[in-house]
Design a protein around this motif. Structure first.
Motif, mmCIF file in Angstrom:
data_model
loop_
_atom_site.group_PDB
_atom_site.id
_atom_site.type_symbol
_atom_site.label_atom_id
_atom_site.label_comp_id
_atom_site.label_asym_id
_atom_site.label_seq_id
_atom_site.Cartn_x
_atom_site.Cartn_y
_atom_site.Cartn_z
ATOM 1 N N MET A 73 45.299 48.445 14.425
ATOM 2 C CA MET A 73 45.679 47.730 15.652
ATOM 3 C C MET A 73 45.762 48.707 16.823
ATOM 4 O O MET A 73 45.229 48.464 17.908
ATOM 5 C CB MET A 73 47.037 47.056 15.417
ATOM 6 N N LYS A 74 46.422 49.855 16.540
ATOM 7 C CA LYS A 74 46.571 50.849 17.587
ATOM 8 C C LYS A 74 45.199 51.408 17.996
ATOM 9 O O LYS A 74 44.906 51.576 19.173
ATOM 10 C CB LYS A 74 47.463 51.993 17.067
ATOM 11 N N LYS A 75 44.362 51.646 16.954
ATOM 12 C CA LYS A 75 43.024 52.173 17.207
ATOM 13 C C LYS A 75 42.224 51.210 18.070
ATOM 14 O O LYS A 75 41.528 51.622 19.005
ATOM 15 C CB LYS A 75 42.280 52.400 15.887
ATOM 16 N N LEU A 76 42.335 49.939 17.738
ATOM 17 C CA LEU A 76 41.604 48.906 18.483
ATOM 18 C C LEU A 76 42.048 48.906 19.940
ATOM 19 O O LEU A 76 41.231 48.889 20.864
ATOM 20 C CB LEU A 76 41.859 47.542 17.838
ATOM 21 N N LEU A 77 43.375 48.981 20.135
ATOM 22 C CA LEU A 77 43.933 48.967 21.491
ATOM 23 C C LEU A 77 43.423 50.160 22.295
ATOM 24 O O LEU A 77 43.012 50.017 23.455
ATOM 25 C CB LEU A 77 45.463 49.004 21.390
#
Lengths: 234, 235
Positions: B1-5
């Protein structure tokens, strides 16, 4: 945490004690003042040789040379002022006393101011001879401008020297952090000295001298307020 | 999720920068007197505005650090990370301002540099924050954070004084484009759009770098704390 001494006399007594100690150390060695005096003299001579100024040019640049010579020479004095306290861990002892750190700072500023003034009194005549100066403006104003500018330099310099005291290569660090902050005072000092020497009347309302005084008041207040933070930084 | 953000925000930033470049170089009309060289304005002014923003962030974070360093250590540590990141990103933006300024000044004024109010203030600001970063390198241990915060306060006090000093002295820099007087403001809507897009894209870029920098610094603090704790446990 320091306990603030509430009694006014005792704060001044504290300042007086520090002041006496610093003056006595210098009186016995004359190390700081003589090295500073010789250094300032060298800067004045070097500038004089490097630029070989004519009479008119002298008036234009003399203020700048005098200020810059004082500035460079003060750095060695300011570094020594605190370096003395590190011998035998005096500075740690001072940190542990309940006395207000601002008193220590104020005494140091007074001592350094006194030393720089001695240097300027000796250097001044030499300077006038080397540069063949005939001031055209109100010469008596120099008696206001030079002490105000010196105070700005010495107050900030003493503060930043205390800051760089426990840093790596502190002798190098002091000018790096002092000169950018000192720039407005230098500007005001140089321009008002130039106005006095050339008598061009470019500053009829003495704006630069007022600015210099304002700078002194602002930075002295902040230094006194923040000095304990710096002294006790851990 | 963090990577996507992170990926999405990087992509959006790059897209905005490209769009801003297109706006400044192709969409905005040529300026009547200065010609193409005026397009530097679309980089120079947004960077100057943002440099002041980042220095302000650094100053406020330094104040928070000084106020909380004894009472609330976690907040103080976070504030210190913001102060450092603000100063670093601010110096980058300020460097862009100081580089683009002379590039514009040479053809328009005929000189690279003049000691004028804004130029001097910006240069002094840059010098102060470089000395701030140097102090952080030279000073060792936790006292460094306190000393740096104190220097930040001094620097912030210095800037208005330099600015006033130079206003009394002399000025050559163009009057403020916005809020300067009756004649100020950009009249051409295309120019205004190009300017607005560049402010936005540089702001997004700067804030992204700022957040990354704070994140890295927080990690660094964690590593140092863990090391200190390990050293204590070993004794």
């Amino acid at each position: 945490m320091s306990i603030h001494v509430t009694h006014r006399e005792s704060w001044l007594a504290l300042v007086w004690t520090h002041l006496q100690k610093d003056l006595r150390i210098e009186w016995r060695s004359w190390q700081a003042v003589t090295s500073m005096l010789f250094y300032a003299l060298l800067v004045v001579v070097l500038f004089s040789i490097a630029f070989d100024p004519t009479l008119e040019v002298s008036r234009q640049i003399a203020g700048g040379v005098l200020c810059v010579a004082t500035m460079f020479a003060s750095v060695s004095l300011l570094n020594q002022a605190w370096a003395r306290e590190t011998r035998h861990q005096v500075i740690d002892a001072l940190r542990m006393t309940p006395a207000d750190g601002a008193a220590l700072f104020f005494a140091k500023v007074l001592t350094n101011f006194f030393f720089v003034c001695i240097v300027q009194v000796v250097l001044g005549p030499v300077f006038f001879i080397f540069y063949n100066l005939h001031p055209l403006g109100d010469t008596w104003l120099l008696a206001i401008v030079i002490p105000l500018g010196t105070w700005a330099l010495v107050a900030n310099g003493t503060f930043f020297a205390a800051m760089s005291l426990r840093c790596k290569s502190r002798d190098l660090l002091l000018p790096l952090i002092l000169f950018p902050i000192f720039l407005p005072a230098l500007l005001a000092m140089v321009l008002s000295v130039k106005t006095i020497l050339t008598g061009d009347g470019s500053d009829p309302h003495l704006l630069w001298i007022k600015m210099l005084a304002g700078y002194d008041i602002i930075f002295m207040t902040v230094s006194l307020l923040l000095f304990d933070t710096v002294l006790q930084a851990e | 999720m963090k990577k996507l953000l992170v990926s999405v925000s990087v992509l959006v930033t790059v897209a905005l920068m490209i769009w801003g470049y297109y706006q400044a170089m192709y969409a905005a009309p040529m300026e009547a007197t200065m010609g193409d060289v005026q397009r530097i304005f679309y980089y120079h002014v947004p960077n100057a505005m943002l440099a002041f923003l980042f220095f302000a962030i650094s100053f406020l974070a330094s104040l928070v650090y000084l106020a909380t360093r004894r009472s609330n250590a976690p907040v103080a540590q976070a504030a210190d990370a913001w102060a450092l990141a603000g100063a670093e990103v601010g110096v980058i933006f300020c460097t862009v301002v100081l580089t683009t300024g002379p590039l514009w000044g040479r053809p328009v004024w005929g000189i690279w540099w003049t000691w004028d109010a804004r130029l001097t203030t910006t240069l002094v600001l840059w010098l102060i924050y470089v000395s701030y970063l140097l102090l952080r390198k030279f000073a060792a241990g936790p006292q460094m954070q306190t000393l740096a915060a104190v220097l930040a306060v001094f620097g912030a006090l210095d800037v208005p004084i330099v600015y006033m000093a130079n206003r009394w002295w002399r000025t050559q820099h163009p009057a403020p484009v916005f809020g300067g007087g009756d004649d100020s403001g950009i009249k051409d809507p295309h120019m205004l759009a190009a300017f607005g897009w560049n402010v936005l894209s540089w702001a997004v870029w700067g804030l992204l770098i700022l957040v990354f920098r704070v994140y890295v610094e927080r990690r660094q603090q964690k590593i140092e704390n863990a090391r200190a704790a390990a050293a204590l446990a070993a004794e």
